[in-house]
Design a protein around this motif. Structure first.
Motif, mmCIF file in Angstrom:
data_model
loop_
_atom_site.group_PDB
_atom_site.id
_atom_site.type_symbol
_atom_site.label_atom_id
_atom_site.label_comp_id
_atom_site.label_asym_id
_atom_site.label_seq_id
_atom_site.Cartn_x
_atom_site.Cartn_y
_atom_site.Cartn_z
ATOM 1 N N ASP A 197 -13.494 5.951 -18.755
ATOM 2 C CA ASP A 197 -12.966 6.944 -19.974
ATOM 3 C C ASP A 197 -13.026 8.422 -19.633
ATOM 4 N N VAL A 198 -11.818 9.020 -19.894
ATOM 5 C CA VAL A 198 -11.896 10.509 -19.576
ATOM 6 C C VAL A 198 -11.853 10.862 -20.993
ATOM 7 N N VAL A 199 -13.195 11.836 -21.205
ATOM 8 C CA VAL A 199 -13.583 12.165 -22.608
ATOM 9 C C VAL A 199 -13.541 13.601 -22.816
ATOM 10 N N VAL A 200 -13.080 14.080 -23.854
ATOM 11 C CA VAL A 200 -12.883 15.658 -24.311
ATOM 12 C C VAL A 200 -13.793 15.569 -25.668
ATOM 13 N N PHE A 201 -15.005 16.359 -25.633
ATOM 14 C CA PHE A 201 -15.853 16.234 -26.768
ATOM 15 C C PHE A 201 -15.437 17.561 -27.490
ATOM 16 N N PRO A 202 -15.241 17.552 -28.644
ATOM 17 C CA PRO A 202 -15.018 18.718 -29.523
ATOM 18 C C PRO A 202 -16.139 19.636 -29.919
ATOM 19 N N GLU A 203 -15.734 20.853 -30.045
ATOM 20 C CA GLU A 203 -17.052 21.878 -30.622
ATOM 21 C C GLU A 203 -18.288 21.536 -29.974
ATOM 22 N N GLU A 204 -18.142 21.685 -28.373
ATOM 23 C CA GLU A 204 -19.465 21.976 -27.814
ATOM 24 C C GLU A 204 -20.054 23.339 -28.017
#
Lengths: 409, 409
Positions: free
Chosen positions: B118-125
């Motif tokens: 999985d390539v993941v982008v976590f919001p509001e880091e």
């Protein structure tokens, strides 16, 4: 002769409606919509008593009652109607409406006066819009040129002269005031401190106004990550500012003169994020004293402090003077006159020093100036809680009225 | 196997265009227009390699390459694309685009992998929009409920879920991550400090991530006239804040542990006028340490300090916790794996502590986490000057790629 306090109350209430922050105190910046409404209210009231209304240089408003003798110098009564951000209803306004009421009483009662009487509203006393104080009185006294006015800008970049134009305020008389034209200036003002209240006195007679030196200070460090940057590798501009602000308080507290005060009232921290070390901080310095040598000494100590703190912390800084008004000793003659009139009215008086600046400070270089203080509840001022009892305003306005009549006849 | 650095550079340049403050660094707040453009760019790139793109709870973006074996736990690669206000082009983005590039290389070369990737982008880091950090990963890990998300509001009062909706980001999978579903998580990140640069090393292997406790502090004093109020009668909220800020620095400096840091990054002073004593000051506190006992001790010292300072100065205060993330020790197994792969590529490595928090801190409670650091020029981060050499990014991305392949096959 007595003022009609009902009319003064009505004036204060009417002008108190004109604020950009309803419910959160008075915000009436010079030449704003709210300012213009308040100014128009005064103009209308002046026209009702057939005062000759005109605009002078920098937008000072003048309502004149001509004297019976031609060519006599004027007795000036006035104050300001611009406010700080979220200030109170009384600062400045009390002086303007009491001057207006004095004129009304004089006209209503056909009181003969050889000298002309001017009711005056000085714009931008507080400096809240254009960042520079006492602008109207300074320009009128020839201490600020049109060129300098055009360099005074508000936060939107609108300059002073353009802001005047936007409100259709066009000077009809661009002349500078000269000493020969002004017999005396009288200003009634709230004390803005606790002294009168603490002594249960109603009338303060100002002997001297503190000088003020204001600076805008910028500290530059290095903005960096708050988690990844060890304490030893930081160049934190806010830490530099905190050290300076604490020392400013110490310097003022340790000063031998009790009239010395120093304040940091504004501070902006960039970029202003919880997890970023501040790389740049801007703050203001406001230093006041009634003794000019002592004022210079405090400024000297603080500027040395800023230089040393920045050197120790690897910060750079910029110190920009914003205003420099020397302390002013008011006319002894006026102090005596006000005291005599108060005594006649069976009012105790207290000779006082004003820590706040007033347009009277500027006028004092041209003419005899008298300032009357009335109590501020709990000393609160420049805030929505600012309050002065209407009964105290009546006492002060009556002293103003009678002093004005004595000077003008 | 090698990444194509040209593609990574193109990704970084493309995403770097999406900022609300062009010419003044990257301002890409979660679910803003700029954020949405960057997110769409990643989605488009993922679709080009036929990754299965979906949105999970709280708006986490996932691009999946299915593994050859059914039902295996996933190898997760990712980071974030939201930024601080006026931050840099590399923080978070380097980790996302290196993960994307790893996926592209694996697809392009038909590299067999039994485990899904999985390539993941976590919001509001960063917490820059909603005032709370690591929101995407915390929600996904089941540590933030939908109800809590709806109580996170931005400066305009828009809550987190509404902001998602405004950008048409609708979760297709609201499930919480469970340990059985995740084999490992890998994150490549810029160091955000000076350590690698100072040792001329290119690869840092993170052993532990500092815990962080953030607070919002409000001090209430009395707003009053800066000239008329003697020093002895003041209740100046900014003076209280300055005393506290200086002491916060002392407490962090004097701490025996070198990893202790404490920062005041935001400060707002009201009413914020040069000639008014500040009646109210709000500021943030950010305290970090890799040892949990030591972190608590520092917080305890600072809260006692605030209480004492306010009591001595006649101020009232409010201390509101904003976040509390414990220190995290990363998987020893992953540290060894990354070191082995770097060694194979003849790259020197350094075991490091991360003073900055990362979404990996949250994932570490669910699975084995590996973090690879690459140098930050002059240690600058969270500012427009943030920079990492493209050659260093290539080295780090290759270590990430090879570690991912090893884990997924």
């Amino acid at each position: 002769m007595q003022v009609q306090i009902g009319r003064i109350k009505k004036d204060i209430d009417a002008i108190g409606e004109f604020t950009a922050t309803p419910g959160k105190g008075i915000t009436r910046l010079t030449f704003s919509q709210e300012y213009e409404k308040a100014r128009s209210y005064i103009v209308e009231e002046l026209r009702k008593i057939d005062a000759k209304v005109s605009i002078t240089v920098a937008g000072n408003l003048r309502g004149r009652l001509e004297g019976s003798d031609k060519g006599k110098p004027v007795v000036m009564l006035g104050s300001h109607i611009d406010s700080v951000y979220q200030g109170g209803r009384f600062d400045g306004v009390v002086g303007v409406v009491s001057a207006l009421e004095a004129a009304r009483v004089i006209v209503d009662n056909n009181i003969a006066h050889r000298y002309p009487i001017d009711v005056v509203v000085f714009p931008e006393e507080e400096g809240s819009r254009f960042g520079s104080i006492l602008v109207g009185s300074r320009a009128w006294a020839g201490k600020l040129s049109l060129d300098e006015l055009s360099r005074l800008k508000d936060e939107q970049g609108i300059d002073y002269l353009k802001a005047m134009k936007q409100m259709d305020i066009t000077p009809e008389d661009e002349n500078i005031l000269i000493p020969e034209q002004v017999k005396a200036m009288l200003e009634l003002h709230i004390e803005q401190s606790l002294v009168l209240e603490s002594k249960s006195l109603k009338i303060g007679v100002v002997e001297a106004i503190a000088g003020i030196r204001q600076f805008s200070v910028t500290l530059n460090g290095v903005s960096n990550h708050a988690g990844a940057t060890p304490m030893s590798l930081r160049f934190d501009a806010l830490q530099g500012a905190a050290e300076i602000i604490s020392a400013v308080e110490d310097i003022a507290n340790q000063h031998a003169r009790k009239s010395t005060v120093a304040t940091v009232g504004f501070l902006k921290c960039e970029p202003g994020q919880a997890n970023v070390i501040p790389g740049r901080v801007q703050f203001t310095l406001d230093i006041r004293d009634t003794d000019s040598g002592s004022l210079d000494e405090t400024v000297e100590k603080i500027t040395t402090l800023i230089a040393n703190t920045c050197q120790n912390r690897g910060l750079t800084y910029n110190l920009e003077p914003r205003s420099d008004t020397p302390p002013v000793v008011l006319s002894e003659k006026m102090v005596h006159l006000i005291e005599r009139i108060a005594r006649k009215r069976k009012l105790g008086t207290l000779r006082m020093i004003s820590g706040a600046l007033h347009d009277s400070s500027i006028l004092a270089e041209l003419t005899d100036v008298g300032m009357i203080f009335i109590p501020s509840k709990r000393g609160r001022s420049h805030c929505p809680e600012e309050f002065t009892d209407i009964g105290d305003i009546e006492l002060g306005a009556n002293v103003l009225l009678e002093t004005a009549i004595e000077l003008a006849t």
